[in-house]
Design a protein around this motif. Sequence first.
Motif, mmCIF file in Angstrom:
data_model
loop_
_atom_site.group_PDB
_atom_site.id
_atom_site.type_symbol
_atom_site.label_atom_id
_atom_site.label_comp_id
_atom_site.label_asym_id
_atom_site.label_seq_id
_atom_site.Cartn_x
_atom_site.Cartn_y
_atom_site.Cartn_z
ATOM 1 N N LEU A 446 0.876 -1.165 0.000
ATOM 2 C CA LEU A 446 0.000 0.000 0.000
ATOM 3 C C LEU A 446 0.914 1.216 0.000
ATOM 4 O O LEU A 446 1.567 1.505 1.001
ATOM 5 C CB LEU A 446 -0.904 -0.011 1.239
ATOM 6 N N HIS A 450 -2.065 6.095 -1.097
ATOM 7 C CA HIS A 450 -3.320 5.489 -0.669
ATOM 8 C C HIS A 450 -3.408 5.419 0.847
ATOM 9 O O HIS A 450 -2.392 5.471 1.551
ATOM 10 C CB HIS A 450 -3.463 4.074 -1.253
ATOM 11 N N THR A 451 -4.621 5.284 1.330
ATOM 12 C CA THR A 451 -4.883 5.027 2.739
ATOM 13 C C THR A 451 -5.779 3.806 2.838
ATOM 14 O O THR A 451 -6.347 3.346 1.848
ATOM 15 C CB THR A 451 -5.584 6.229 3.405
#
Length: 514
Positions: A446, A450-451
């Motif tokens: 990730l 992004h979260t």
Amino acid sequence: MSLRAALSHPVRYGSLGAGMLPVVAFPSLDLEWLAWVALVPGLLLMQRAPRAREAVVRGWWFGAGFVLAAMYWLVPTVGPGLLLIAVLFGALQGAVGLAVWSLLRPPITARRALAALVVVPAVWVVTEFARSWQALGGPWALLGATQWRRPTQLALASVGGIWLVSAAVVAVNTAVLIALLAERTVLRACAVWAGAAVLAAGPVVFALSAAPATARTATVALVQPGGTPAGAVRVDAATAITRQLPGAPDLIVWGESSITTDLARDPATLARLRALSAAAGTDLLVNEDARKADGHISKDAVLIDPSGIEGRYAKMRLVPFGEYIPFRGQLGWLTRISKAADQNRTPGTAFHLFAPPDRGGRPLPTGVLICFESAFPDLSRTAARQGAQLLVYQSATSTFQDTWAPDQHASLAAVRAAETGRPAVQAALTGDSVAFDAQGRQLARLDTAHTGALTVRLALPAPGYLTWYDRIGDVVPWTALAVTLAAAAAGLRGARRRPPAELPEPAEPRAATL
């Protein structure tokens, strides 16, 4: 030599630039194949030096260029201190320049070429080992880490640690240099064959070494809330992501500095985390960056279950300038022109495993390390020898968000996994959160754009499983030191035995004429 004289040699600027070239093999550019030849221009400049002293200086400039390019992202933290770091660490590479010049200056003989294939990699590893000492900063940008995306090359790390991978990369570069410079065809051919053999060593070890047998599996969720401000907002964001996790992981991990209060003195936040652990049905591993009751600030990994705090580990290897300033009395002025630590954090004193229960209630021996500690091979090796089945790193690199630092940092978990034969995961506040299997192969990622959460199922080895590196430790750098000292002694002995150069006959005086 005066500064003006030192700066008047254009070839030294070439050495500075040549030192920057290998950095493109590291993340984020990730041209890892280039690492096998990227040293050649710099080594060639050292080999062409007219004298030993100049070879040392060119090696120094090469090392300074490498540090400047590899750690440029430290500028917000250390400001002009980066130049001091580059000069200090660059000086170590002067030994590489001397080794290359001594062994490969014309004419190149078979004996000296063979010695170069052993001594030059050994000297390089010694320089990496020296700057890996915590008092000098720590082991960042070790050359072997360029191969983090190549599990076949990282297989060497399971035998001799990252040091053996670095030695292999330098040996191939040295072989290429010999192949380019040697006058005899047979010597060039032997250099090519030697380089090819070293290049193939990693894949051979990978093919002959079976992956660790799977003793059990575990599902781990890594929570990445993104660029949230410290405090309640960050806790709220991580809590919301945790509540939305699909399924039931065996362990939930938050990143470094996810909690900015002392949980021992913040019952309200602790109660929230206990309730969150109860709702998720699993233990919660958070990270506390806060001032404690004794007035000291430390970064602690804290394991929480529905009943409260189950375990705590304080970060031992702190980031120079970011978490403490070495020689603060002399260098404290950096805080006025940079983001250097305004107060030193307090390091922990001992490492120990956590044992959160999995969904079946069985203990899951876990080695938990914090951020910069993923750069140190000895810490993950200690976790493996204590019986860890999983390595977990909690990280925060938001200060360096738009640089190469997050990618460089995330890649280190792959190296530690390959060294120890354990899967390794990293949970980062703002990325990169990443997971690798026991051979260093990437399973999930990730990135900083992004979260959310990264949930991954991991195959775990038996607690007693040990790689060769787990067993023998840092034999490679200590052997490299022995080789370096032996080569230095041989060089000094040869210099004493060499007869002094004969002086030319004095010229006949000419008759003076009007």
